[in-house]
Design an enzyme around this catalytic site. Structure first.
Site, PDB file in Angstrom:
ATOM      1  N   HIS A  16      90.463 130.331 -86.455  1.00 25.57           N
ATOM      2  CA  HIS A  16      90.516 128.924 -86.046  1.00 25.57           C
ATOM      3  C   HIS A  16      91.924 128.408 -86.259  1.00 25.57           C
ATOM      4  CE1 HIS A  16      89.678 124.648 -85.754  1.00 25.57           C
ATOM      5  NE2 HIS A  16      88.407 124.888 -85.478  1.00 25.57           N
TER       6      HIS A  16
ATOM      7  N   THR B 118      83.641 123.462 -80.207  1.00 25.45           N
ATOM      8  CA  THR B 118      82.588 124.338 -80.736  1.00 25.45           C
ATOM      9  C   THR B 118      81.211 123.709 -80.584  1.00 25.45           C
ATOM     10  OG1 THR B 118      84.049 125.429 -82.314  1.00 25.45           O
ATOM     11  CG2 THR B 118      81.704 125.460 -82.811  1.00 25.45           C
TER      12      THR B 118
END
Length: 686
Positions: free
Chosen positions: A421, A305
């Site tokens: 996630h 990320t």
């Protein structure tokens, strides 16, 4: 027979015999891990041979340290080294299972910044069989405790210990020579850690990574302004100029960046039991005012990320090892999107439902020039509001409105979602979609959290329409990185309705969505090839901001003749014509494994040279902190001391801005809050 067994036992009762036993057990353990837990892509006899032998040279070197000592101390040192080696293997197995890569110094150094909530993920990643990695240590201890093997107290001659050390170094040199003959430039050109491990070994990879880390530190100290010359020359040679049709089309509008966590392109229009996984995003994707890119790839490495954010905000690549945000976010100079837009009259903010230190965001965002960072400290905290890595998306979107509606317009606002996630878990009251049935416990719940993310976005989109923000904003949706790594091949094959998948299939499976929505745009699906590095130039040109004097490695995907080379962090690439993965080149349209003719080989070599230069020059900018030497006209350097993300300071700053500008959403609604316009079915809020 008994005489032979007695001779063997007598041999193992010597120091050198115990040393050999330790080496054998360590070698077997390492080979099992290589073949069971890692996907190293071994091809051909040379790679197979090197994989088999590569644990031995480093094993001789490390365990050989104990031979310089005598008696019990020598045996204790061998056990301690074996335990440390097993722990190194164990840690890499867990890390590789999640990230398809190996631990680096950068990741280890950044552990304090990224460890939040990792405990829960580790429990999902951990398999009971992983502890068998320590079996050799246990066996050796038991052999000594029960005196099946006795300690040899006789002094081991130093010349033999030195001989073993020299032998290990000699073997390493031979190993490297063979590896380099099979893959030229192994340590100078490769961007893929898998190659180093399969050719040289996990310990050699660690040593090389430590060397790289040291070089990075010294690089900054030695960097000088003239180092930018080659960077500027390369960027100028490959500049993509804006299209008259799109340049300034959305000038002065608000910008929303919706960060879709772990969201892959295949989810668009994907159905399970006839039901769309992401109906809201599907509709947005094909909206008459949305330009959607269907050949858009994530380009992240270990930073995941954080790499995506680095590319999105700076048009600089993440690093080959570790996270640039963690390692360099606090110290480097940047010329990022928030600072650029701030100096064009925008207010800038990030909304994120996790602790501010995750990925070193609280420091990096200051370096990038974000005025506001609304992190978990700004939101009401209840246990039921969180799952996995932070606040659930529906609650994040809704509870961000009191801050969003106070931002002076135009603004640049990034919303970072979290619920989709790994390990893709949701409490029962929020599960409203069937799981997949691939038999893979990681993959099957992925569509459930993706569906929840889609519902969250649908609620936020509804608010944007009701509040009037939709008409006056550019809405960008993008996926940051894969949700299902390439380690899940059988499950991926089932998702793609194939019997098996090859590297070409996996490369295409790692596409992520990129969509730009605005009322002035004529919506369509754009087939231009691009990646996360290209988002910033594309967005700036839409807003009427020229970037020709900026250090940005991406290209305007809506510009004139955009460069359609998509580099991956490991040095592979995709273009409309060629997909290169490892040593294989595929036809990008058909997936056929190409046997290149002379002309094609030259084309591929030219593309590879571009990719290598692109990545290495971006790295040079970050490693050397070269932007501290660059002062583009019209850009004011960011002063980190200007930013304070404590809630009290932020609210005072918002109140001050409201008195000065009167352009926020509340002012546009006659002083009334827009919070009542937001509707969510989040059960936690009922």
């Amino acid at each position: 027979m008994s005489r032979i067994l007695k001779s063997i036992r007598n041999f193992f009762n010597t120091t050198i015999g115990f040393f050999v036993l330790v080496i054998i057990l360590y070698w077997i353990t390492t080979l099992v891990v290589y073949n069971v837990d890692f996907s190293l892509g071994v091809k051909g006899g040379m790679q197979t041979f090197l994989l088999i032998v590569n644990p031995i040279p480093s094993g001789l070197l490390l365990f050989g340290i104990a031979l310089y000592f005598r008696g019990k101390l020598s045996y204790w040192l061998m056990l301690i080294i074996d335990f440390l080696q097993s722990t190194w293997l164990f840690a890499n197995v867990l890390y590789y299972r999640e990230f398809s890569d190996f631990l680096s110094i950068g990741i280890i150094k950044g552990t304090g910044d990224v460890q939040n909530n990792l405990g829960k993920s580790m429990m999902e990643i951990l398999h009971p069989a992983d502890f068998l990695i320590y079996l050799d240590v246990l066996v050796l201890i038991l052999l000594l405790v029960f005196k099946i093997i006795k300690i040899d107290y006789r002094p081991f001659k130093y010349r033999y210990a030195i001989g073993i050390t020299l032998l290990s170094i000699l073997l390493m040199g031979g190993e490297y020579s063979l590896a380099n003959s099979d893959r030229s430039g192994l340590l100078t050109r490769t961007f893929d850690n898998n190659y180093i491990v399969k050719y040289l070994g996990l310990n050699e990879y660690a040593a090389f990574n430590a060397y790289q880390t040291h070089q990075e530190s010294s690089t900054r100290a030695k960097a000088k302004a003239s180092d930018l010359n080659s960077v500027k020359k390369f960027i100028n040679q490959h500049q993509t100029y804006p299209s008259v049709k799109y340049f300034g089309k959305e000038k002065g509008k608000n910008v929303f960046i919706i960060h879709l966590e772990s969201f892959q392109q295949f989810l668009i229009n994907y159905k399970v039991n006839g039901q769309e996984v992401t109906p809201n995003i599907n509709k947005f994707y094909s909206d008459q005012h949305t330009i959607s890119f269907d050949n858009f790839y994530h380009q992240v490495a270990q930073g995941k990320t954080s790499d995506a954010e680095m590319m999105l905000e700076n048009s600089l690549y993440g690093l080959p090892q570790g996270s640039a945000m963690v390692t360099y976010g606090s110290q480097n100079t940047f010329q990022a999107a928030p600072a650029i837009l701030d100096q064009k009259g925008y207010s800038t903010a990030v909304f994120h439902g996790d602790v501010p230190s995750f990925w070193n965001r609280d420091n990096t965002y200051k370096s990038w020039g974000y005025q506001y960072f609304f992190d978990s400290n700004y939101y009401k905290k209840k246990a039921s509001y969180n799952v996995g890595y932070g606040m659930k998306d529906k609650i994040l979107f809704r509870d961000s409105i009191p801050y969003l509606e106070k931002l002076p317009q135009p603004f640049y606002a990034k919303m970072i979602t979290l619920t989709n996630h790994y390990p893709y878990e949701l409490d029962k009251q929020n599960v409203s979609f069937p799981a997949l049935k691939t038999g893979d416990s990681t993959v099957d719940p992925y569509v459930q959290t993706a569906h929840y993310l889609d519902q969250s976005f649908g609620e936020f989109e509804d608010y944007l329409n009701k509040s009037g923000l939709m008409k006056n904003s550019v809405i960008v949706l993008y996926g940051d990185h894969y949700g299902i790594s390439n380690n899940h091949r059988p499950a991926i094959a089932k998702l793609l309705n194939k019997k098996s998948v090859n590297n070409y299939d996996l490369a295409n499976f790692q596409k992520v969505p990129f969509m730009i929505h605005a009322d002035n745009l004529d919506g369509h699906v754009d087939h231009t090839y691009g990646g996360e590095i290209d988002v910033l130039p594309t967005l700036l040109h839409l807003l009427g901001i020229k970037n020709n004097n900026m250090i940005q490695f991406g290209h305007d995907l809506l510009g004139n003749n955009p460069n359609q080379i998509v580099p991956f962090r490991d040095g592979d690439f995709v273009t409309p014509q060629y997909t290169k993965i490892g040593g294989t080149v595929y036809d990008s349209k058909t997936g056929q494994d190409l046997k290149l003719n002379k002309e094609q080989q030259q084309q591929v070599d030219d593309i590879q040279n571009y990719v290598t230069s692109d990545l290495s020059l971006s790295d040079r900018v970050i490693y050397g902190d070269l932007l501290r030497f660059y002062h583009p006209k019209g850009f004011k350097p960011v002063n980190r001391k200007d930013y304070n993300y404590k809630p009290k300071n932020a609210m005072e700053q918002l109140d001050k801005a409201d008195k000065e500008h009167k352009t926020d959403l509340i002012d546009q609604h006659g002083g009334k809050s827009t919070v009542p316009m937001y509707h969510t079915d989040a059960p936690e809020l009922k």
